[in-house]
Scaffold this motif. Structure first.
Motif, PDB file in Angstrom:
ATOM      1  N   ALA A   1     -28.139  31.039   5.784  1.00 57.13           N
ATOM      2  CA  ALA A   1     -28.301  32.482   5.626  1.00 57.13           C
ATOM      3  C   ALA A   1     -27.972  32.905   4.194  1.00 57.13           C
ATOM      4  O   ALA A   1     -28.667  33.743   3.603  1.00 57.13           O
ATOM      5  N   SER A   2     -26.926  32.319   3.633  1.00 51.75           N
ATOM      6  CA  SER A   2     -26.543  32.636   2.250  1.00 51.75           C
ATOM      7  C   SER A   2     -27.635  32.234   1.268  1.00 51.75           C
ATOM      8  O   SER A   2     -27.875  32.934   0.280  1.00 51.75           O
ATOM      9  N   HIS A   3     -28.271  31.108   1.540  1.00 50.07           N
ATOM     10  CA  HIS A   3     -29.356  30.636   0.673  1.00 50.07           C
ATOM     11  C   HIS A   3     -30.497  31.646   0.655  1.00 50.07           C
ATOM     12  O   HIS A   3     -30.981  32.055  -0.410  1.00 50.07           O
ATOM     13  N   ALA A   4     -30.906  32.072   1.843  1.00 52.04           N
ATOM     14  CA  ALA A   4     -31.995  33.039   1.932  1.00 52.04           C
ATOM     15  C   ALA A   4     -31.602  34.380   1.323  1.00 52.04           C
ATOM     16  O   ALA A   4     -32.363  34.980   0.555  1.00 52.04           O
ATOM     17  N   LEU A   5     -30.404  34.854   1.643  1.00 57.91           N
ATOM     18  CA  LEU A   5     -29.951  36.143   1.137  1.00 57.91           C
ATOM     19  C   LEU A   5     -29.752  36.111  -0.374  1.00 57.91           C
ATOM     20  O   LEU A   5     -30.162  37.034  -1.088  1.00 57.91           O
ATOM     21  N   GLY A   6     -29.123  35.040  -0.870  1.00 52.78           N
ATOM     22  CA  GLY A   6     -28.900  34.930  -2.310  1.00 52.78           C
ATOM     23  C   GLY A   6     -30.193  34.884  -3.096  1.00 52.78           C
ATOM     24  O   GLY A   6     -30.324  35.517  -4.149  1.00 52.78           O
ATOM     25  N   ASN A   7     -31.178  34.139  -2.586  1.00 57.18           N
ATOM     26  CA  ASN A   7     -32.480  34.086  -3.256  1.00 57.18           C
ATOM     27  C   ASN A   7     -33.139  35.470  -3.259  1.00 57.18           C
ATOM     28  O   ASN A   7     -33.703  35.900  -4.273  1.00 57.18           O
TER      29      ASN A   7
END
Length: 257
Positions: A220-226
């Motif tokens: 989730a952090s990967h998607a949100l950060g991107n």
């Protein structure tokens, strides 16, 4: 199709919808980092109900797999990797990327770049805080099946008892910041993009090595950060600070782009 691909596709579709004027069906929760506020993006743009799917339901097969994976990582981590995870835990700021970028990347001598990256880190912290409050997910150590001493399930110097830990596991704030910074740093210094993006992945994995987060938290952090990184790069106010940092890095011969 794995869960990471699903999340990325979901976020990509959401950003596309917002870019043509669609507004979220409902606003995000009102709570975030108390000492920080969104400076560039709007609450509607970072509404967690629009940007992320919910975490795996407690007790579901996916949740059980997440927990089993996390227990295995905690039990088998090496002393060296645990030490790295502790260092990463203590550096939830742009300094986490300084060793990766390499010699000359001294933020104390690069005021425009330091200003920009700290703005990114602050924006990412607020966005992660909104999502944490919205999803209200408990951390792995709070699960009754966990058979490891709770003091091993964190990189914090003074670990809290599981019952005292707030339900803020999804997404990971550290990982979200790392991925957001990586997107912006890659645009600032394209020749360093592969190393920076690789560092963001390893920095995120440190949260699992610590025992503080599930794999789904990091996805989730990967998607949100991107998503946040891309939105910042397209924000007019942010672009002014970005161009000042870019010019500074060129003058310091830290990028040829």
């Amino acid at each position: 199709m794995n869960s990471r691909v699903i999340i990325v596709l979901f976020v990509a579709g959401t950003i596309g919808a917002q870019s043509v004027g669609n507004q979220p069906a409902s606003g995000p929760p009102s709570q975030a980092e108390p000492s920080k506020q969104l400076r560039f993006l709007t609450p509607e743009e970072v509404d967690p109900s629009r940007l992320l799917p919910p975490p795996p339901p407690n007790g579901s097969d996916l949740h059980k797999q997440d927990l089993a994976t996390e227990e295995q990582i905690v039990r088998t981590r090496s002393a060296q990797r645990f030490a790295q995870a502790k260092w990463d835990n203590e550096h939830e700021d742009p300094s986490a990327f300084v060793p990766t970028v390499g010699p000359g990347f001294d933020l104390s001598k690069l005021p425009a770049t330091s200003k920009l990256l700290n703005e990114v880190a602050d924006e990412a912290a607020v966005v992660a805080g909104l999502a944490k409050e919205y999803f209200h997910e408990k951390s792995p150590v709070t699960q009754e099946s966990v058979g490891v001493d709770y003091r091993a399930w964190t990189c914090d110097a003074n670990p809290k008892d599981p019952k005292d830990r707030p339900a803020r596991s999804y997404p990971s704030g550290h990982a979200n910041m790392g991925y957001t910074l990586a997107i912006v740093l890659s645009a600032l210094m394209p020749e360093k993009s592969q190393a920076v993006l690789e560092r963001a992945v390893d920095y995120a994995f440190s949260r699992q090595v610590c025992g503080d987060h599930y794999r789904s938290d990091l996805e989730a952090s990967h998607a949100l950060g991107n998503a946040v990184g891309v939105m910042l790069l397209h924000n007019a106010a942010f672009k002014r600070d970005f161009e000042a940092a870019k010019a500074e890095l060129r003058a310091a011969h830290l990028t040829d782009d």
